[in-house]
Design a protein around this motif. Sequence first.
Motif, PDB file in Angstrom:
ATOM      1  N   ASP A   1       3.723  -5.696   3.344  1.00 27.39           N
ATOM      2  CA  ASP A   1       3.756  -4.436   4.398  1.00 27.39           C
ATOM      3  C   ASP A   1       2.338  -4.589   5.259  1.00 27.39           C
ATOM      4  OD1 ASP A   1       1.903  -3.684   2.514  1.00 27.39           O
ATOM      5  OD2 ASP A   1       3.060  -1.867   2.017  1.00 27.39           O
TER       6      ASP A   1
ATOM      7  N   ASP B   1      -1.938  -6.889   0.629  1.00 32.28           N
ATOM      8  CA  ASP B   1      -1.377  -8.276   0.384  1.00 32.28           C
ATOM      9  C   ASP B   1      -1.976  -9.218   1.438  1.00 32.28           C
ATOM     10  OD1 ASP B   1       0.398  -7.230  -1.625  1.00 32.28           O
ATOM     11  OD2 ASP B   1       1.807  -6.363  -0.042  1.00 32.28           O
TER      12      ASP B   1
ATOM     13  N   THR C   1       6.886  -2.621  -2.381  1.00 37.66           N
ATOM     14  CA  THR C   1       6.656  -1.179  -1.519  1.00 37.66           C
ATOM     15  C   THR C   1       6.487  -1.585  -0.093  1.00 37.66           C
ATOM     16  OG1 THR C   1       5.377  -0.836  -3.666  1.00 37.66           O
ATOM     17  CG2 THR C   1       5.434   0.869  -1.774  1.00 37.66           C
TER      18      THR C   1
END
Length: 738
Positions: A628, A632, A433
């Motif tokens: 992104d 993460d 994403t």
Amino acid sequence: MTENRHLRIIGMHCAGCVASVERALREVDGVASASVQLLTESASVTLSKEDVPASRLIAAVRAAGYDAEASATGAEMLKRLAGDRDAKESLRQHRQTLIQALGLALPILAVDHFRHVLWPHTLASQTTALILELVLLVMLLRSPAGAPILVGGLRAVLRRSPNMDTLIGMGVFVATISSIFGMFVARDEAFVHIHAAAMILAVVSVGRYLEAKARLGASSAMKALARRAPKTARVRRGQAIESIAVDDVVVGDLVIVPPQSTIPVDGVVVEGRSGVDESMMTGESMPVVKSVGDSAMAGTLVTDGTITLRATTVGAQSTFGRIVELVANAQSGQTRMQRLADQIAAVFTPIVIAIAVGTFVTWMVIGGRTELANGLRAAIAVLVVACPCALGLATPVVTVVASGMAAMRGILVRDGAMLEAMGRVDTVVWDKTGTLTTGQLSVRWARPIGSISEAELIALAASAEQFSSHPIARSLEAQARRHGAALDVPTAFELIPGGGVCATLGGNEVLVGSEAFLESRGVEVDRARRVEFPAGNYTITAVARSGVIQGFIGLADTIRPSAQSAVERLTSRGIQVALLTGDSEPVAREVAESVGIGTTLARQSPSDKLLQIRRLREKGRRVAMIGDGVNDAAALAEADVGVAFATGADVACESAGINLIGSTPHLVADAVDLARASVRVIRQNLFWAFVYNVIMIPAAAMGRLPPAWAAAAMMLSSLTVVLNALRLKRRGAAFQPE
Ligand code: ADP
Ligand code: MG
């Protein structure tokens, strides 16, 4: 909080100087770390205490034999770079030194030549000419081309960190003493090296001038970046519209940006609509349409309309300020190769002095007193030829050129070490994403369960998600607002990365997230209802209130059009590509298949992701993790290089070594290409710098290299290194997205 101080350092020439300044700064009480850059002639110092005045740092630098000036921030430093003042001023000084050096050295060479022609063989008849030469040499030694080298070299010896100046200064000093000895004591021409001493100083000033010029070229990308910094802003205060300096804009100001002008500060559009050309920041040439509610970055260009922004960040904190800061610091952080080179350079100078003494002694032992003159000559040549200057420049010059070029394309490399790591990467792991997909999900359907309506379900989810910046949260909120729903403000809020959110709304606990997450919180997710879901692969978000399932929302993401060709580019470079996502299996597989990724792991929690990266690294793979930037973070930090697609709002994601501003996945391939090219050039540079010394020192020791030629060779080697790095720039054209 740690604080940074930036200084401009004056008078450094080589890696030895950098090491001495760094050491001097580190020894100041309250300094946690210091990194000094030769190319930008600057130092950035991290303080461990708050009350260290700049004057104390400057005093430490002065005590080490250099000069320093304070400059408040990296952004300010770059602003000055944009005006070129420092670099031009330093170039002007080098030019003046050069003129003086040539003005004195050329007459010495002329007199030297004529004395041989007019009175060959008899040193006695040449006395007048010799004394004239000697007088000119003394003037040269006292000029800016001589004195700083002699004084600096001596100081360095006294500090027990001999440097390049020490070697040249010793060479010149020995040549001068030897000449005086030859003229007045031995009465032997063979000892007279006045012309060589003059040549050495002249060549050194020519070399330093050319180097300063090349340096100006090396940092030109950074300057171009700095020049984009907007200077004034039109601000609406009350009824009046004033034009004020960008530095005076405060958060909350309403800034009006007319067509064809640069956005001066980061902000949110509150009025108007226009295309915005972000190519200067992101390298992407398609203008983006911005209207009310969109955020805009400082430094980008409004194309056709007029927009009014509410300033959100200003000055050094703005996207632009942080980019500039990042780029300014990009040369710090030593690469493994550079650390090695520096270690060698540090022990190099004493070794060279030892070799020079050894050379002299060997000549004497083998040839006896008759070889005294030749021995001296060879020792002088060794001292002069062996300067570790090229060794010191080899890496930083590449880092500066490469990081400047990368920044122009929207690739912000944190430091040299990260550039090197990226150049060695053999595995690229993508989050899904916001990297391979746009991250702008859209709500495709809603399936309420029980008495709740579709609109209520979405409003409930959006209310709970208000404080989350996850793409799902943003799209839920956008959907709710589109329907004019009023959102409740949670009284308590918890974010579970890779799972969802838990919020308290009107006294009830509301859970929004993946089905697995809701199940883990004890909610009975009625899987039987799944049959009612529309066909297709959707990211399914489940909503529960007070432990009871309220319904499901199906969202879909768009795969970035260039994702496939970007992945292809990576694969064609021999890089293994994998997908690691928290999303469900079918969605992950669909994305992986359509962009051409073979290895896919779905339903990975953030800690799973971290473990996967660790496992890959344990297998000996060098891994870049592409995320992104928002979630993460752990996986980004665990990888050899974390690469974050950062939006304007969160540029400079701390855990990533490389930040990408812009959205095309090609930036990752660009970064790999540029980093690989850089590592190649660094290797070449270090190789040539070593080879040069390995060949030249023995030649000088054997008496095959006259001292004046030794000086020329030494300067040539460092110029080669600089020019080789500048070659990268010509490759710059190759980094356009195809
Ligand atoms: P990705 O690996 O695709 O970036 P994440 O690790 O952020 O995904 O999240 C994994 C899954 O957890 C998502 O697909 C989603 O189902 C769920 N999730 C995470 N955060 C949220 C949130 N704020 N709201 C709803 N669902 C979430
Ligand atoms: Mg993500």
